[in-house]
Write a protein that holds these residues in place. Structure first.
Motif, PDB file in Angstrom:
ATOM      1  N   VAL A 212      57.630   8.517 -11.877  1.00 37.82           N
ATOM      2  CA  VAL A 212      58.914   9.619 -12.271  1.00 37.82           C
ATOM      3  C   VAL A 212      59.293  10.059 -10.582  1.00 37.82           C
ATOM      4  O   VAL A 212      58.334  10.071  -9.802  1.00 37.82           O
ATOM      5  N   SER A 213      60.680  10.463 -10.614  1.00 38.05           N
ATOM      6  CA  SER A 213      61.088  11.128  -9.398  1.00 38.05           C
ATOM      7  C   SER A 213      61.488  10.148  -8.287  1.00 38.05           C
ATOM      8  O   SER A 213      61.618   8.767  -8.526  1.00 38.05           O
ATOM      9  N   GLY A 214      62.387  10.566  -7.455  1.00 34.54           N
ATOM     10  CA  GLY A 214      62.610   9.881  -6.584  1.00 34.54           C
ATOM     11  C   GLY A 214      63.386  10.800  -5.175  1.00 34.54           C
ATOM     12  O   GLY A 214      62.789  11.345  -4.673  1.00 34.54           O
ATOM     13  N   TYR A 215      64.929  10.598  -5.063  1.00 37.72           N
ATOM     14  CA  TYR A 215      65.206  11.535  -3.980  1.00 37.72           C
ATOM     15  C   TYR A 215      65.701  12.660  -4.473  1.00 37.72           C
ATOM     16  O   TYR A 215      66.316  13.682  -3.648  1.00 37.72           O
ATOM     17  N   TYR A 216      65.446  13.098  -5.728  1.00 41.72           N
ATOM     18  CA  TYR A 216      65.382  14.599  -6.010  1.00 41.72           C
ATOM     19  C   TYR A 216      64.229  14.657  -7.094  1.00 41.72           C
ATOM     20  O   TYR A 216      63.744  13.677  -7.862  1.00 41.72           O
ATOM     21  N   ARG A 217      63.513  15.874  -7.028  1.00 44.14           N
ATOM     22  CA  ARG A 217      62.599  16.084  -8.112  1.00 44.14           C
ATOM     23  C   ARG A 217      62.990  17.354  -8.980  1.00 44.14           C
ATOM     24  O   ARG A 217      63.500  18.277  -8.481  1.00 44.14           O
ATOM     25  N   LEU A 218      62.809  17.250 -10.077  1.00 39.96           N
ATOM     26  CA  LEU A 218      63.447  18.229 -11.159  1.00 39.96           C
ATOM     27  C   LEU A 218      62.273  19.183 -11.792  1.00 39.96           C
ATOM     28  O   LEU A 218      62.564  20.303 -12.230  1.00 39.96           O
ATOM     29  N   SER A 219      61.230  18.505 -11.915  1.00 39.04           N
ATOM     30  CA  SER A 219      60.189  19.554 -12.738  1.00 39.04           C
ATOM     31  C   SER A 219      58.722  19.259 -11.990  1.00 39.04           C
ATOM     32  O   SER A 219      58.410  18.446 -11.134  1.00 39.04           O
ATOM     33  N   PRO A 220      57.875  20.357 -12.457  1.00 37.95           N
ATOM     34  CA  PRO A 220      56.501  20.353 -11.888  1.00 37.95           C
ATOM     35  C   PRO A 220      55.653  18.897 -12.482  1.00 37.95           C
ATOM     36  O   PRO A 220      56.144  18.281 -13.531  1.00 37.95           O
ATOM     37  N   TRP A 221      54.733  18.338 -11.786  1.00 32.67           N
ATOM     38  CA  TRP A 221      54.161  17.245 -12.061  1.00 32.67           C
ATOM     39  C   TRP A 221      53.478  17.174 -13.405  1.00 32.67           C
ATOM     40  O   TRP A 221      53.540  16.231 -14.370  1.00 32.67           O
ATOM     41  N   GLU A 222      53.094  18.655 -13.624  1.00 35.08           N
ATOM     42  CA  GLU A 222      52.149  18.626 -15.072  1.00 35.08           C
ATOM     43  C   GLU A 222      53.036  18.409 -16.201  1.00 35.08           C
ATOM     44  O   GLU A 222      52.769  17.804 -17.190  1.00 35.08           O
ATOM     45  N   ASP A 223      54.477  18.563 -16.142  1.00 36.28           N
ATOM     46  CA  ASP A 223      55.271  18.356 -17.161  1.00 36.28           C
ATOM     47  C   ASP A 223      55.389  16.701 -17.440  1.00 36.28           C
ATOM     48  O   ASP A 223      55.340  16.373 -18.740  1.00 36.28           O
ATOM     49  N   SER A 224      55.546  16.078 -16.727  1.00 35.34           N
ATOM     50  CA  SER A 224      55.480  14.402 -16.662  1.00 35.34           C
ATOM     51  C   SER A 224      54.101  14.002 -17.209  1.00 35.34           C
ATOM     52  O   SER A 224      54.222  13.100 -17.983  1.00 35.34           O
ATOM     53  N   VAL A 225      52.942  14.330 -16.684  1.00 35.87           N
ATOM     54  CA  VAL A 225      51.728  14.225 -17.329  1.00 35.87           C
ATOM     55  C   VAL A 225      51.505  14.403 -18.595  1.00 35.87           C
ATOM     56  O   VAL A 225      51.064  13.770 -19.201  1.00 35.87           O
TER      57      VAL A 225
END
Length: 439
Positions: A212-225
């Motif tokens: 997840v993510s790239g040249y922009y980040r939208l959410s805390p890492w915990e959300d994706s985990v």
């Protein structure tokens, strides 16, 4: 276009401009196939090799520089302009005009064909579908500037389902699995509006892992985990290079210390590992360090409120600001502070320093930058506890932090002003962790 021996796609042969030293055609003619070299190396060294497939690279949309060169080298786009989402003179509202339109069955068939050819011809361990390069996929949505609809999402999901079947069939033939990975934005709603129903892919067991993510980040890492854990899908963060626009701020974010901090924060959030993107120096220490959180914890590292800043969707994909749930603080995205308006920004810590099995503690400094010299009567609080501050030689406001004050993962920093006649713009936050290794 590819740099392996493909018959389904086209080999990237151009020697024009900055590609003047491109030797891929000569290599293939001599029997040296880069993808085969990598697959062989992986087998010899017990390293899993994934073939990464960019789902809509639009570097060829530029009207100057290498854009026209790359377009001239692309037979598919030159022969089938009707398969693209726009033209140089009729650009879509969002996305590079040279992106292919996945509404077209020809495009979806080609994508499946590219994957099938690689699975049949190369002994790789997995396929990565890179939807971040670049995240625009449907002509209607790009031209109207509206989110994708269910019909478009279903077309993409059906293509993923076909690709999954290919990897399973070919994996069964060889007797070893071919894993399927995707690289996507780190927001379920944003992905859906881009045409990617990533939760549906997980529900239907269509993917094995996700970056997840790239040249922009939208959410805390915990959300994706949390999302990955729900469906037993390991999740990895894409630690792309910083592209904040302020030169000094960018320089601070590209250090080894900054990469260590990013790695620690991501792993403490539950990430299964790390994905480095655009990290071209094989001798950089990060390649030897970042995989071991326990080692990193005892090395100097930095945390920032934001590595990406606001970020930009390369190729001009669907605007992402309204989906952003994390801080974007940097000199080009300052936060206003006044006597009647305190400001709170979070940064993420990856170590419980008091629980480390080692002698001594690190020296931790919370450093804040403002658009001008730090105002008088400024108050700084970390997780609700007021800190003493002083101005450092380089003009940053500096606070000493006891290691026990830091929480694992999110830490909130609040800045307020006691003088009603003052106001300031808060431009950056950097938390430095330094160990005295001479003791």
């Amino acid at each position: 276009m590819f740099t392996h021996d493909t018959k389904v796609g086209n080999v990237f042969k151009t020697k024009e401009g900055l590609f003047s030293k491109n030797s891929i055609e000569k290599m293939l003619d001599a029997g040296t196939d880069p993808l085969q070299v990598m697959a062989d190396f992986g087998k010899q060294n017990d390293i899993e090799i994934f073939w990464s497939f960019r789902m809509n690279d639009t570097h060829d949309a530029g009207l100057s520089g290498y854009g026209p060169i790359m377009l001239r080298a692309n037979p598919l786009k030159l022969e089938h302009p009707e398969w693209l989402i726009g033209t140089p003179k009729k650009r879509p509202k969002f996305g590079g005009w040279s992106a292919v339109d996945f509404t077209r069955p020809e495009i979806r068939d080609l994508a499946v064909g590219y994957v099938e050819e690689v699975c049949q011809n190369y002994d790789i361990n997995g396929i990565e579908l890179d939807f971040f390069r670049h995240p625009v996929f449907f002509k209607r949505a790009a031209q109207t500037g509206t989110p994708c609809n269910d019909e478009e999402r279903n077309l993409m999901t059906d293509m993923i389902r076909r690709i999954r079947k290919v990897t399973e069939v070919e994996g069964q033939k060889r007797g070893t699995p071919i894993l399927l990975s995707v690289r996507v934005p780190d927001s379920v709603p944003y992905c859906r509006d881009c045409g990617l129903d990533i939760e549906k892919w997980m529900q239907d067991d269509l993917i094995d892992l996700m970056t997840v993510s790239g040249y922009y980040r939208l959410s805390p890492w915990e959300d994706s985990v949390k999302l990955g854990n729900k469906y037993n899908v390991p999740v990895y963060p894409s630690l792309d290079e910083s592209r904040v626009r302020d030169p000094e701020a960018k320089k601070l974010r590209m250090t080894v210390e900054a990469y260590r901090g990013r790695a620690l924060a991501a792993r403490s959030a539950g990430m299964a590992g790390l994905n480095l993107f655009n990290s071209f120096n094989p001798h950089a220490p990060i390649w030897k360090e970042l995989g071991e959180p326990a080692t990193l914890a005892r090395q100097d590292h930095d945390y920032f409120a934001s590595i990406r800043g606001v970020g930009a969707a390369a190729g001009g994909a669907l605007p992402h600001r309204s989906y952003q749930k994390i801080a974007t603080l940097n000199p080009k995205a300052a936060v206003a502070v006044s006597a009647d308006k305190a400001a709170t920004v979070s940064f993420y810590n990856g170590v419980e320093y008091e629980k480390l099995d080692s002698v001594g503690s690190p020296q931790i400094k919370l450093r804040l930058q403002f658009d001008k010299e730090a105002p008088q009567n400024i108050q700084v609080a970390l997780n609700g506890e007021t800190l003493k501050s002083s101005t450092a030689a380089d003009g940053w406001l500096e606070c000493t932090v006891d290691p026990g004050m830091l929480k694992l993962n999110e830490n909130q920093v609040t800045v307020s002003l006691g003088d009603k006649d003052t106001a300031a713009k808060w431009t950056d936050l950097r938390c430095t962790v330094r160990w005295n290794h001479d003791k």
